[in-house]
Structure formats: structure tokens, C-alpha cells
Design an enzyme around this catalytic site. Structure first.
Site, PDB file in Angstrom:
ATOM      1  N   ARG A  60       0.855  -1.185   0.000  1.00 22.72           N
ATOM      2  CA  ARG A  60       0.000   0.000   0.000  1.00 22.72           C
ATOM      3  C   ARG A  60       0.894   1.240   0.000  1.00 22.72           C
ATOM      4  O   ARG A  60       1.991   1.229   0.585  1.00 22.72           O
ATOM      5  CB  ARG A  60      -0.893   0.034   1.245  1.00 22.72           C
ATOM      6  CG  ARG A  60      -2.057  -0.914   1.199  1.00 22.72           C
ATOM      7  CD  ARG A  60      -3.150  -0.475   0.212  1.00 22.72           C
ATOM      8  NE  ARG A  60      -4.317  -1.326   0.255  1.00 22.72           N
ATOM      9  CZ  ARG A  60      -4.565  -2.328  -0.610  1.00 22.72           C
ATOM     10  NH1 ARG A  60      -3.721  -2.576  -1.594  1.00 22.72           N
ATOM     11  NH2 ARG A  60      -5.664  -3.051  -0.501  1.00 22.72           N
ATOM     12  N   HIS A 111      -1.510   0.638  -9.733  1.00 26.16           N
ATOM     13  CA  HIS A 111      -2.225  -0.308  -8.865  1.00 26.16           C
ATOM     14  C   HIS A 111      -2.829  -1.446  -9.700  1.00 26.16           C
ATOM     15  O   HIS A 111      -4.030  -1.692  -9.661  1.00 26.16           O
ATOM     16  CB  HIS A 111      -3.298   0.398  -8.027  1.00 26.16           C
ATOM     17  CG  HIS A 111      -3.699  -0.397  -6.800  1.00 26.16           C
ATOM     18  ND1 HIS A 111      -4.005   0.194  -5.597  1.00 26.16           N
ATOM     19  CD2 HIS A 111      -3.845  -1.733  -6.584  1.00 26.16           C
ATOM     20  CE1 HIS A 111      -4.324  -0.744  -4.713  1.00 26.16           C
ATOM     21  NE2 HIS A 111      -4.228  -1.931  -5.296  1.00 26.16           N
TER      22      HIS A 111
HETATM   23  P1  NDP Z   1      -2.267 -11.735   4.228  1.00 30.16           P
HETATM   24  O1  NDP Z   1      -3.118 -11.185   5.308  1.00 30.16           O
HETATM   25  O2  NDP Z   1      -2.551 -13.092   3.702  1.00 30.16           O
HETATM   26  O3  NDP Z   1      -0.741 -11.722   4.715  1.00 30.16           O
HETATM   27  C1  NDP Z   1      -0.167 -10.619   5.354  1.00 30.16           C
HETATM   28  C2  NDP Z   1       1.277 -10.975   5.710  1.00 30.16           C
HETATM   29  O4  NDP Z   1       1.903  -9.817   6.279  1.00 30.16           O
HETATM   30  C3  NDP Z   1       1.360 -12.096   6.761  1.00 30.16           C
HETATM   31  O5  NDP Z   1       2.433 -12.962   6.470  1.00 30.16           O
HETATM   32  C4  NDP Z   1       1.629 -11.324   8.059  1.00 30.16           C
HETATM   33  O6  NDP Z   1       2.360 -12.046   9.030  1.00 30.16           O
HETATM   34  C5  NDP Z   1       2.475 -10.174   7.538  1.00 30.16           C
HETATM   35  N1  NDP Z   1       2.447  -9.050   8.483  1.00 30.16           N
HETATM   36  C6  NDP Z   1       1.377  -8.323   8.885  1.00 30.16           C
HETATM   37  N2  NDP Z   1       1.745  -7.384   9.793  1.00 30.16           N
HETATM   38  C7  NDP Z   1       3.079  -7.539   9.952  1.00 30.16           C
HETATM   39  C8  NDP Z   1       4.037  -6.899  10.769  1.00 30.16           C
HETATM   40  N3  NDP Z   1       3.699  -5.892  11.607  1.00 30.16           N
HETATM   41  N4  NDP Z   1       5.318  -7.314  10.702  1.00 30.16           N
HETATM   42  C9  NDP Z   1       5.658  -8.338   9.882  1.00 30.16           C
HETATM   43  N5  NDP Z   1       4.797  -9.000   9.071  1.00 30.16           N
HETATM   44  C10 NDP Z   1       3.517  -8.599   9.126  1.00 30.16           C
HETATM   45  O7  NDP Z   1      -2.295 -10.672   3.048  1.00 30.16           O
HETATM   46  P2  NDP Z   1      -2.157 -10.909   1.475  1.00 30.16           P
HETATM   47  O8  NDP Z   1      -0.889 -11.613   1.208  1.00 30.16           O
HETATM   48  O9  NDP Z   1      -3.411 -11.495   0.940  1.00 30.16           O
HETATM   49  O10 NDP Z   1      -2.090  -9.388   0.971  1.00 30.16           O
HETATM   50  C11 NDP Z   1      -1.083  -8.512   1.442  1.00 30.16           C
HETATM   51  C12 NDP Z   1      -1.376  -7.102   1.003  1.00 30.16           C
HETATM   52  O11 NDP Z   1      -1.104  -6.948  -0.383  1.00 30.16           O
HETATM   53  C13 NDP Z   1      -2.830  -6.631   1.117  1.00 30.16           C
HETATM   54  O12 NDP Z   1      -3.162  -6.289   2.442  1.00 30.16           O
HETATM   55  C14 NDP Z   1      -2.837  -5.432   0.206  1.00 30.16           C
HETATM   56  O13 NDP Z   1      -2.436  -4.278   0.914  1.00 30.16           O
HETATM   57  C15 NDP Z   1      -1.768  -5.775  -0.845  1.00 30.16           C
HETATM   58  N6  NDP Z   1      -2.363  -6.050  -2.156  1.00 30.16           N
HETATM   59  C16 NDP Z   1      -1.957  -5.293  -3.226  1.00 30.16           C
HETATM   60  C17 NDP Z   1      -2.449  -5.545  -4.472  1.00 30.16           C
HETATM   61  C18 NDP Z   1      -1.963  -4.763  -5.646  1.00 30.16           C
HETATM   62  O14 NDP Z   1      -2.500  -4.936  -6.740  1.00 30.16           O
HETATM   63  N7  NDP Z   1      -0.972  -3.916  -5.486  1.00 30.16           N
HETATM   64  C19 NDP Z   1      -3.421  -6.626  -4.724  1.00 30.16           C
HETATM   65  C20 NDP Z   1      -3.782  -7.351  -3.533  1.00 30.16           C
HETATM   66  C21 NDP Z   1      -3.273  -7.060  -2.298  1.00 30.16           C
HETATM   67  P3  NDP Z   1       1.744 -13.355   9.743  1.00 30.16           P
HETATM   68  O15 NDP Z   1       1.579 -14.356   8.631  1.00 30.16           O
HETATM   69  O16 NDP Z   1       2.781 -13.737  10.697  1.00 30.16           O
HETATM   70  O17 NDP Z   1       0.436 -12.921  10.338  1.00 30.16           O
HETATM   71  C1  OXD Z   2      -6.331  -5.707  -2.913  1.00 29.69           C
HETATM   72  C2  OXD Z   2      -5.887  -4.787  -3.962  1.00 29.69           C
HETATM   73  O1  OXD Z   2      -6.237  -5.414  -1.726  1.00 29.69           O
HETATM   74  O2  OXD Z   2      -6.264  -4.969  -5.134  1.00 29.69           O
HETATM   75  O3  OXD Z   2      -6.816  -6.803  -3.290  1.00 29.69           O
HETATM   76  O4  OXD Z   2      -5.108  -3.870  -3.676  1.00 29.69           O
END
Ligand code: NDP
Ligand code: OXD
Length: 310
Positions: free
Chosen positions: A225, A273
Site C-alpha cells: 500500500r 495499482h
Molecule cells: P495476508 O493477510 O494473507 O498476509 C499478510 C502478511 O503480512 C502475513 O504474512 C503477516 O504475518 C504479515 N504481516 C502483517 N503485519 C506484519 C508486521 N507488523 N510485521 C511483519 N509482518 C507482518 O495478506 P495478502 O498476502 O493477501 O495481501 C497482502 C497485502 O497486499 C494486502 O493487504 C494489500 O495491501 C496488498 N495487495 C496489493 C495488491 C496490488 O495490486 N498492489 C493486490 C492485492 C493485495 P503473519 O503471517 O505472521 O500474520
Molecule cells: C487488494 C488490492 O487489496 O487490489 O486486493 O489492492
């Protein structure tokens, strides 16, 4: 009972309604701008809803985020906090993100920005890069997307590292967890990919302090983000040579304003994005299945933890 759809683009709202209606024949699916009887509304399917969007619906059972992130829902200061939030994730989303991460990591690894700049100068200058086995790439966030991206990079032969809040095990990936292991992780990342969710703990994490802990000349890919990144710190790190290049898919303000310095920076690549998305044709099946399962059982696998923020 009614499901309302709220997306800032009226055409996309209509597209989602048309895809969802045949899959959920027992439901009336309407735009949030024309919801009918508000007491009948049980689900809201949303992307970047307006502040206070859910207040008219006292019988809302769940909010469905049309994406993996839920930050765009939690941003609503008037959000009814007791209403569960369901994420929409699926193979389309992970596949597209794997493609994006592989594309841009390989582009940095083979220094394509310099080769493209040389072409503009008609300069024939072979650049010899090490093979992927000698390139260290780190992924921040090892969830649905980051975990799959790290596995893909490892399969391409990169020396792959991953960092998350709790410890993960991924074949071929050296994993690190928590603040205590962040320095050890960062110190090895020649290319850093951010796929974290936006939470209070991760806001502004990509700042001068973090860049200073990377090897000099590292490059950055942010598909998490926009507010993960301190924009001024990135410009300063590129200026000083601490970072060599950045690829950015997400921004504090989207669309990225025309006057923003990132647009014309020679060592920043801007993508709008598009790293990954769920389109209505396949996404509607996931949304419909989640709503049906939530109706039947009161829960789904993709339920977000609203306290944790992701
Ligand atoms: P998930 O919720 O499946 O995974 C999040 C990961 O981040 C987990 O491994 C979690 O750790 C880790 N995490 C969260 N907080 C912390 C922290 N404080 N310190 C270290 N690690 C942390 O999310 P997704 O993989 O599904 O998606 C991730 C992000 O990608 C979304 O929230 C969104 O912002 C972004 N996104 C962007 C898109 C784009 O087109 N640019 C499309 C889709 C998503 P743990 O496993 O230990 O809980
Ligand atoms: C998502 C994105 O969060 O598209 O799925 O950014």
C-alpha cells in the site's frame, strides 16, 4: 434479503451486480446508492466505500472486501466495528501477483532500467549480472500473496528471504519473523519486495531507517500500500545512491497526482495499482461462495481479523 455493492466506479458496480445476481438467485443485488429497504440489507460488497457508507444498514451481517486488503474498509471512522469483514482472495489474485513480482524482480536483477536508458542513447553496453542464484531477494509479508511470491522467486533460482510477523516455513526460502529479526533480514536483501497489509504497525515502514539497513544500491518493489512508503525518504535514498531503483504500484493518493515527482523520476517505475486484482467474472464466484458459506455457518476461511487489521 439484499446485498448492496459499493465501488467508486458506477460501471464497475453494475458489472459486479450482473456477475453476482445469477450466482445468488435468492438475493436481490443492488447498488449501495439505490439499496431499497435498508432493513433488508444483509451484506455489502465493497471497494473503497465512502465514510459512513454502512450506517443506514442496521442488519448488516458482513462486509465483503473486493480485495485482499481491508485497510480501505477500516479507514471508515464510522465503521460499525462489530460487523465481520470477509477478504476476497483466490487463485487469480495470487497468480497475477506472482507474475508482477517475477516480472519486476527479474527487471531489477538484470538491470533493465539501465539497458533501456542505454538504448535511448543508442549505446551498446553489455552489462553482466550474476545469475539469480547469487541474487538475494527479500519479501516482506508471507501471507497469501507474499508467500506465493517468495515461492515463485525461489523456483526461479533466487536466493529468497521472507519476513513476517510470525514464523513461516516455505521451501527454498530463508524466513525471518518479527522486529527482532528484521535487521538480519534487511541486511541481506538486494531487492526488497513489500507485500505487507497496511496496519498501524506497518504504516511508514519503508523509510530512511529501513533503507539504511539494506545493502547499498538495493532496489525496492512496493505492491503493498502507498502509506507503507515515506515518499521523501525514497527520493533521498535514490539521490544518495543507497537505493538504485524503485518500482511502485501503490501510492498515498491514487490516482497518483500528475504533479507528483515519482512520475518523471528516472529511477522510479510507476504502475497504476495493477499488480493484481480480482475481476468480476472469477471474483463473483468467490464472493458468492463466501456469502453462501457465511450464511450457512457464520464464518469463512477468508474472514479478516479486524483487531489485527488484516
Ligand atoms: P495476508 O493477510 O494473507 O498476509 C499478510 C502478511 O503480512 C502475513 O504474512 C503477516 O504475518 C504479515 N504481516 C502483517 N503485519 C506484519 C508486521 N507488523 N510485521 C511483519 N509482518 C507482518 O495478506 P495478502 O498476502 O493477501 O495481501 C497482502 C497485502 O497486499 C494486502 O493487504 C494489500 O495491501 C496488498 N495487495 C496489493 C495488491 C496490488 O495490486 N498492489 C493486490 C492485492 C493485495 P503473519 O503471517 O505472521 O500474520
Ligand atoms: C487488494 C488490492 O487489496 O487490489 O486486493 O489492492
Amino acid at each position: 434479503m439484499t446485498i448492496v455493492v459499493s465501488i467508486p466506479d458506477a460501471r464497475k458496480t453494475q458489472w459486479w451486480i450482473e456477475q453476482l445476481q445469477p450466482l445468488l438467485p435468492g438475493w436481490t443485488i443492488r447498488s449501495i446508492d439505490d439499496p431499497g429497504d435498508p432493513l433488508e440489507v444483509a451484506y455489502a460488497v465493497v471497494w473503497r466505500p465512502a465514510t459512513g457508507a454502512f450506517l443506514p444498514f442496521p442488519n448488516l451481517k458482513a462486509i465483503v472486501s473486493l480485495g485482499a486488503g481491508i485497510d480501505h474498509v477500516l479507514a471508515d471512522r464510522r465503521l460499525p466495528r462489530q460487523v465481520p469483514i470477509i477478504r476476497t482472495v483466490g487463485t487469480d489474485l495470487t497468480q497475477r501477483m506472482r507474475e508482477y513480482v517475477a516480472l519486476h524482480v527479474l527487471r531489477h536483477h538484470r538491470d533493465m532500467p539501465t539497458i533501456a536508458a542505454n538504448q535511448r542513447e543508442r549505446m551498446w553496453k553489455p552489462l553482466v549480472q550474476p545469475p539469480a542464484t547469487q541474487r538475494r531477494v527479500g519479501v516482506m509479508g508471507l501471507g497469501n500473496l507474499g508467500g506465493m511470491a517468495a515461492a515463485t522467486l525461489a523456483a526461479l533460482g533466487f536466493e529468497t528471504l521472507g519476513w513476517s510477523r510470525t514464523k513461516h516455513r516455505i521451501e527454498g526460502v530463508a524466513t525471518y519473523a518479527g522486529d527482532d529479526e528484521l535487521d538480519a533480514f534487511l541486511g541481506r536483501c538486494e531487492i526488497l519486495v513489500c507485500l505487507l497489509p497496511l496496519t498501524p504497525a506497518t504504516t511508514g515502514i519503508l523509510d530512511a531507517g529501513l533503507f539504511a539497513r539494506l545493502p547499498r544500491g538495493a532496489s525496492l518493489i512496493n505492491a503493498g500500500r502507498g502509506p507503507h512508503l515515506n515518499d521523501d525518504d525514497l527520493l533521498a535514498a535514490l539521490e544518495s545512491g543507497q537505493l538504485s531503483h524503485a518500482t511502485l504500484d501503490v501510492f498515498h493518493i491514487e490516482p497518483l497526482p500528475a504533479e507528483h515527482p515519482f512520475w518523471s523520476h528516472p529511477r522510479i517505475t510507476v504502475t497504476p495499482h495493477i499488480a493484481s486484482l480480482i475481476d468480476p467474472a472469477t471474483g463473483s464466484r468467490i464472493v458468492a461462495a463466501n456469502i453462501e458459506r457465511f450464511e450457512a455457518t457464520g464464518t469463512v476461511d477468508d474472514l479478516a481479523d479486524t483487531e489485527r487489521g488484516y
